[in-house]
Enzyme design. Structure first.
Site, PDB file in Angstrom:
ATOM      1  N   SER A  65      77.527  16.508  49.450  1.00  0.00           N
ATOM      2  CA  SER A  65      77.978  18.106  49.247  1.00  0.00           C
ATOM      3  C   SER A  65      77.412  18.463  47.727  1.00  0.00           C
ATOM      4  CB  SER A  65      79.465  18.404  49.394  1.00  0.00           C
ATOM      5  OG  SER A  65      80.200  17.714  48.210  1.00  0.00           O
ATOM      6  N   LYS A  66      77.540  19.441  47.374  1.00  0.00           N
ATOM      7  CA  LYS A  66      77.213  19.988  46.192  1.00  0.00           C
ATOM      8  C   LYS A  66      77.474  19.287  44.886  1.00  0.00           C
ATOM      9  CE  LYS A  66      75.167  24.502  46.905  1.00  0.00           C
ATOM     10  NZ  LYS A  66      75.525  25.334  48.164  1.00  0.00           N
ATOM     11  N   ARG A  67      78.877  18.746  45.214  1.00  0.00           N
ATOM     12  CA  ARG A  67      79.545  18.110  43.927  1.00  0.00           C
ATOM     13  C   ARG A  67      78.868  16.838  43.649  1.00  0.00           C
ATOM     14  NH1 ARG A  67      83.599  15.101  45.785  1.00  0.00           N
ATOM     15  NH2 ARG A  67      83.102  15.220  47.679  1.00  0.00           N
ATOM     16  N   GLY A  89      75.453  17.055  43.352  1.00  0.00           N
ATOM     17  CA  GLY A  89      74.291  17.403  42.821  1.00  0.00           C
ATOM     18  C   GLY A  89      73.694  18.137  43.921  1.00  0.00           C
TER      19      GLY A  89
END
Ligand code: GLU
Length: 484
Positions: free
Chosen positions: A257-259, A261
């Protein structure tokens, strides 16, 4: 209905090979989607087959034309060219309706007049009895069965007549044999009350019409596969082979996920990654060929098979991606890199037209700097020193020049004098510096440090002879004159 015969896993038996990438255009092209696309593309290329792009845009609330654009842009950046398509499911509605009508005639589908409330009530009853909730078959026609009277003012859905007995089994090319009892499955709604076809049904008709031989997709679709196989069989279609590729996880084992990168493919060019690095990196996420880490796409297409897809989820590793990117940056043509780096530098205020003095050739600067750069952004940052007016820190200038001017200034003046006539090449400049050092009994840093400060404004630079060569005689003399 008897138990299904498992599909053969012989990967070259189904020719000509036809694969597809079937994204739902609800967002950007993410890494997982790009990897699935890459595998499907490479498989088609391996067998000289056909790779099809199909846009699954029937979810009108979530699909957007921007997402279609973003997906196509991502595929183009990666160079994953499709041979057919893009097909859009929304443009195939008539075809789905036609197949539904035929199934109603053939008796493989039926009208169901149960209201959503009734269906929920029957499911609730089954749940309460500890059974798996499913449609109870009220409207399912069977020989000798009398169906209820059609309620007035109710528009029916169409349900697929799923086999009641036996099982569905397929040899998943990634996961091995998967078998599901037909009793586990509902009579799937294939058309809504307004006649629009549902997701699984569209996929089936498309895979059938497009004569897909190998369905390679994310393993979030495993649960759809037995339903799709049953419908394909009811249609008399040849079954494709299925390969469900495990998810890509972050380094912490969580779903990517966005976490972790960037998850959108197009964030990578924006961050200074090259498409060939991305492709090479994605190819190794869940597939291997011995210990090979870096290879061209031509090589990948030659090697790629479905037998070496990993059963376990791959972990996304940004450090490794950076390493692969560095590898391809080193191989990349410097003029191409210059085109990528130049706009980044312009944005950072680089001056490529510094008055009348010539500016260093960017491709040559890149050749000097790229060895240690993981991204084109790192090249751009490092290259800035060649394209801005030097503004050395006063304290550093004091330390490396003014405070020691008695010893250093004559040597720099000598150096500047020799600059007038020396052959302007790295070896000649290196030799000349050595002569100056010897003549003034100085050590390299005593002259290199002030030179760096005066010419570039900073102490950290590539080798001084190289820096001098790139700046050129005119700029070097111009900048030294201010101090001597
Ligand atoms: N449209 C589906 C998705 O984006 C893929 C369907 C398929 O490959 O069968 O997840």
């Amino acid at each position: 209905m008897t138990a299904a015969t498992p599909v053969s896993t012989s990967t070259s038996a189904l020719t000509p090979v036809r694969t597809r990438f079937a994204p739902s255009p609800t967002g950007y092209l993410h890494l997982g989607g790009a990897r699935t696309a890459l595998f499907s593309w490479a498989y088609a290329r391996h067998f000289g087959g056909t790779f099809i792009l199909r846009v699954e845009d029937t979810d009108l609330e979530r699909s957007t034309p921007e997402a279609v654009e973003a997906i196509i842009e991502g595929m183009q950046w990666l160079g994953l060219e499709h041979d057919e398509g893009p097909y859009f499911q929304m443009q195939r509605m008539d075809r789905y309706r036609e197949v539904i009508a035929k199934m109603l005639v053939d008796g493989t589908a039926y009208y169901c007049y149960s209201s959503p409330e009734e269906v929920e009530a029957m499911r609730e009853k089954m749940r309460a009895a500890g059974d798996k909730p499913r449609y109870d078959g009220t409207w399912r026609p069977e020989p000798g069965k009398t169906l209820p009277a059609v309620p007035a003012d109710r528009t029916p859905v169409v349900r697929f007549k799923n086999p009641l007995d036996g099982e569905v089994s397929w040899d998943d090319v990634v996961k091995g044999t998967i078998t599901i009892a037909n009793q586990e499955m509902d009579d799937l709604v294939i058309a809504r009350p307004d006649g629009t076809p549902t997701y699984n049904f569209c996929v089936v008709v498309d895979d059938w019409d497009m004569q897909i031989t190998h369905v390679i997709r994310g393993d979030d679709h495993v649960n759809n596969t037995p339903r799709q196989i049953n419908i394909l069989k009811a249609l008399g279609a040849t079954l494709p082979l299925y390969g469900h590729v495990p998810m890509i996880l972050g380094a912490d084992g969580e779903k990517l996920s966005k976490r972790h990168g960037a998850v959108s493919v197009m964030d990578y060019p924006a961050q200074g990654y090259l498409p060939e690095a991305m492709l090479n990196y994605l190819a190794r996420l869940g597939w291997s060929h011995g210990n090979e880490e870096v290879f061209s796409m031509a090589q990948f297409c030659e090697w790629f098979d479905l037998d070496h897809l990993s059963k376990s989820p791959a972990q996304f590793n940004p450090e490794k991606l950076a390493w692969v990117n560095n590898h391809y940056i080193k191989l990349a043509d410097n003029t191409r890199l210059a085109e990528l780096v130049r706009p980044l530098m312009e944005k950072a205020g680089a001056d490529f037209t510094s008055g009348s003095s010539p500016v260093p050739d960017l491709a040559k600067v890149i050749a000097l700097l790229k060895e240690r750069a993981n991204t084109t952004h790192e090249i751009a940052t490092a290259a800035m020193l060649f394209y801005r007016q030097p503004a050395p820190d006063a304290a550093l200038l004091e330390q490396h020049f003014n405070a020691v001017a008695d010893a250093i200034k004559p040597a720099l003046t000598d150096f500047a004098g020799r600059c007038q006539s020396v052959e302007w090449t790295k070896p000649a400049l290196a030799a000349m510096i050595k002569e100056v050092l010897a003549a003034h009994t100085l050590k390299m840093p005593q002259i290199a440090m002030p030179l760096r400060l005066m010419i570039t404004g900073q102490l950290q630079t590539p080798a001084i002879d190289m820096v001098l060569e790139l700046f050129g005689r005119e700029v070097v003399l111009e900048r030294l004159q201010k101090y001597l």
